[in-house]
Design a protein around this motif. Structure first.
Motif, PDB file in Angstrom:
ATOM      1  N   MET A  21      26.829  49.447   2.597  1.00 43.70           N
ATOM      2  CA  MET A  21      27.051  50.685   1.853  1.00 43.70           C
ATOM      3  C   MET A  21      25.767  51.501   1.831  1.00 43.70           C
ATOM      4  SD  MET A  21      30.179  50.951   0.869  1.00 43.70           S
ATOM      5  CE  MET A  21      30.003  52.288  -0.321  1.00 43.70           C
ATOM      6  N   ALA A  22      25.903  52.761   2.152  1.00 46.83           N
ATOM      7  CA  ALA A  22      24.760  53.666   2.107  1.00 46.83           C
ATOM      8  C   ALA A  22      25.211  54.983   1.497  1.00 46.83           C
ATOM      9  CB  ALA A  22      24.201  53.900   3.512  1.00 46.83           C
ATOM     10  N   CYS A  23      24.340  55.583   0.712  1.00 44.05           N
ATOM     11  CA  CYS A  23      24.694  56.841   0.069  1.00 44.05           C
ATOM     12  C   CYS A  23      23.420  57.582  -0.314  1.00 44.05           C
ATOM     13  CB  CYS A  23      25.538  56.581  -1.181  1.00 44.05           C
ATOM     14  SG  CYS A  23      25.933  58.050  -2.140  1.00 44.05           S
ATOM     15  N   GLN A 229      32.800  51.959   9.019  1.00 40.81           N
ATOM     16  CA  GLN A 229      33.021  50.528   9.204  1.00 40.81           C
ATOM     17  C   GLN A 229      34.430  50.057   8.901  1.00 40.81           C
ATOM     18  OE1 GLN A 229      29.187  48.660   7.294  1.00 40.81           O
ATOM     19  NE2 GLN A 229      29.536  50.695   6.460  1.00 40.81           N
ATOM     20  N   GLY A 230      35.308  50.945   8.472  1.00 41.58           N
ATOM     21  CA  GLY A 230      36.646  50.544   8.072  1.00 41.58           C
ATOM     22  C   GLY A 230      36.762  50.437   6.561  1.00 41.58           C
ATOM     23  N   SER A 231      37.993  50.382   6.082  1.00 40.77           N
ATOM     24  CA  SER A 231      38.208  50.287   4.631  1.00 40.77           C
ATOM     25  C   SER A 231      37.551  49.034   4.090  1.00 40.77           C
ATOM     26  CB  SER A 231      39.708  50.300   4.313  1.00 40.77           C
ATOM     27  OG  SER A 231      40.365  49.210   4.928  1.00 40.77           O
ATOM     28  N   TRP A 238      35.668  54.323  -4.790  1.00 44.58           N
ATOM     29  CA  TRP A 238      35.310  55.736  -4.794  1.00 44.58           C
ATOM     30  C   TRP A 238      36.474  56.604  -4.318  1.00 44.58           C
ATOM     31  CZ3 TRP A 238      30.746  57.375  -6.801  1.00 44.58           C
ATOM     32  CH2 TRP A 238      29.749  56.415  -6.995  1.00 44.58           C
ATOM     33  N   VAL A 239      37.147  56.149  -3.281  1.00 40.20           N
ATOM     34  CA  VAL A 239      38.247  56.918  -2.709  1.00 40.20           C
ATOM     35  C   VAL A 239      39.420  57.012  -3.679  1.00 40.20           C
ATOM     36  CG1 VAL A 239      40.011  56.887  -0.914  1.00 40.20           C
ATOM     37  CG2 VAL A 239      37.607  56.528  -0.308  1.00 40.20           C
ATOM     38  N   VAL A 275      31.190  59.430  -0.542  1.00 41.30           N
ATOM     39  CA  VAL A 275      30.657  58.069  -0.626  1.00 41.30           C
ATOM     40  C   VAL A 275      31.630  57.092   0.016  1.00 41.30           C
ATOM     41  CG1 VAL A 275      29.962  56.217  -2.184  1.00 41.30           C
ATOM     42  CG2 VAL A 275      29.331  58.585  -2.709  1.00 41.30           C
ATOM     43  N   GLY A 276      32.929  57.301  -0.242  1.00 40.60           N
ATOM     44  CA  GLY A 276      33.932  56.394   0.298  1.00 40.60           C
ATOM     45  C   GLY A 276      34.076  56.506   1.798  1.00 40.60           C
TER      46      GLY A 276
END
Length: 403
Positions: A21-23, A229-231, A238-239, A275-276
């Motif tokens: 995860m990156a944001c 990377q996929g769900s 977030w989504v 983010v998602g």
């Protein structure tokens, strides 16, 4: 075991087993644009490149940011030639401006076109030997990993839909250092801009994308793990929240410019979605590329609108691969799915999306946008994370089904 070790740059045929995860750091609040001068100083900016477009340059969002830079005595150079829906040529011009001035910090003020152009200027000016296609994803480009150090980038978003203040255009190294989400900047956003940016469906795509641990191949070196990377469980959180907020607020935000709650909420929903999908990725959406050399005879189609027109057909096609996900997505968008069957998932989600499109008067289908079946080969596809395998005929059907 040799194929599992390999050399740098080789890949294993095994499925992926991890996600990252990156944001960007995010700052939210009414009026926080007034802090960008201090933000630049705090990030060490002494020679700042400010990027925007000619329309935004006339508006308060840019004027406020420039005043903040002046108040903080920050040295900057101003570039307002960013093109809405950028071209290779407009990217090159923005990159050349950065190379010439050797900025130590970038400030983007605008929507996705401005922010993404500024990301490119940062990326290529900090590695001036790179060719334009070096970092573009395959098969169009070489898809090289970003291994050099970029300069800090502050992104002040002025639309609610793209989430570009949190994402990295397919590479997490390119994402902004700081994303500024200031509801003051969307107070006067026109009705159609609000609709076409707010209807961007990337959150739905990331939610229905292939799961991260089903994606192949697994990279040999973690540095080669893609941004998309996929769900995955974190993106889902977030989504899901973004979809709930969009369902609740988008119609109000579009039709009532004075509805501060709705517009502020859509601003946050866009950030959450970024983010998602910035980590999960997208799949079978079709960007109506302005690929006829930007011939003025062809219609200019805003990005958000270009991805929504095919959404009902696309989700009808992908639903059999993960019907529960499609039903859940429809529920998040306000549809009662308690009595719906799995085999109806595609139709349910498609109808849900069409209802939202109708509510905010978004065209449904390519013909309403001035395109026809002859233009189908020129549409750009992003398909790697689609949950269901597809043939060229399937892809064409997703388009012709909405003509």
């Amino acid at each position: 075991m040799e194929n599992q070790r390999g050399n740098y740059g080789t890949v294993s045929p095994q499925k992926e087993y991890a996600f990252e995860m990156a944001c960007s750091n995010i700052k939210y609040g009414e009026g926080v644009t007034r802090e960008v001068g201090m933000d630049c100083i705090n990030l060490g900016g002494k020679n700042v490149g400010v990027y925007t477009d000619k329309n935004l340059a006339k508006l308060d969002c840019v004027k406020t940011a420039l005043q903040a830079l002046n108040d903080a005595n920050v040295n900057y150079k101003f570039y307002d030639k960013v093109r809405v829906e950028p071209t290779d040529e407009s990217f090159k011009e923005a990159i050349d401006f950065a190379k010439k001035n050797q900025f130590d910090l970038f400030l983007a003020i605008g929507g996705g076109s401005v922010i993404d152009t500024c990301k490119a200027a940062n990326l290529y000016s900090t590695n001036p030997k790179a060719e334009l296609l070096d970092y573009v994803n395959a098969p169009i480009g070489k898809g090289l990993p970003v291994t050099h150090q970029l300069k800090p980038l502050i992104a002040v978003t002025t639309t609610a839909g793209t989430g570009s203040e949190t994402t990295g255009i397919g590479n997490r190294a390119i994402r902004p250092t700081l994303g500024i989400v200031d509801p003051f900047n969307i107070r006067t956003m026109p009705e159609r801009v609000t609709a076409y940016s707010g209807i961007d469906v990337h959150a739905l795509e990331s939610y229905t994308a292939v799961p991260y641990n089903e994606r192949v191949p697994r990279p040999e070196n973690p540095n080669l793990r893609p941004a998309y990377q996929g769900s995955n469980p974190i993106s889902d959180i977030w989504v899901e929240h973004s979809l709930r907020m969009t369902s609740k607020y988008i119609k109000r935000a579009v039709y009532d410019q004075g509805d501060t709650e709705a517009r502020s909420s859509m601003h946050l929903a866009s950030c959450y979605a970024g983010v998602g999908f910035g980590n999960a990725g997208c799949h079978l959406w079709y960007v109506i590329q302005l690929c006829h050399n930007y011939d003025p005879a062809y219609p200019l189609v805003p990005h958000g609108l270009s991805v929504i027109v095919s959404a009902p057909a696309v989700f009808s096609f992908t639903a059999p691969a993960c019907p529960e996900r499609h039903l859940k997505a429809a529920e998040l968008l306000g549809t009662d799915v308690s009595n719906k069957k799995k085999e109806d998932a595609g139709q349910v989600l498609a109808d849900t999306v069409r209802k939202i499109m109708d509510d905010i008067q978004v065209p449904n289908g390519l013909q309403e946008l001035g395109y026809n079946s002859a233009d189908i080969p020129a549409l750009h596809r992003v398909i790697k994370l689609a949950p269901r395998p597809q043939t060229e005929e399937d892809l064409a059907s997703c388009i012709t089904g909405i003509l």
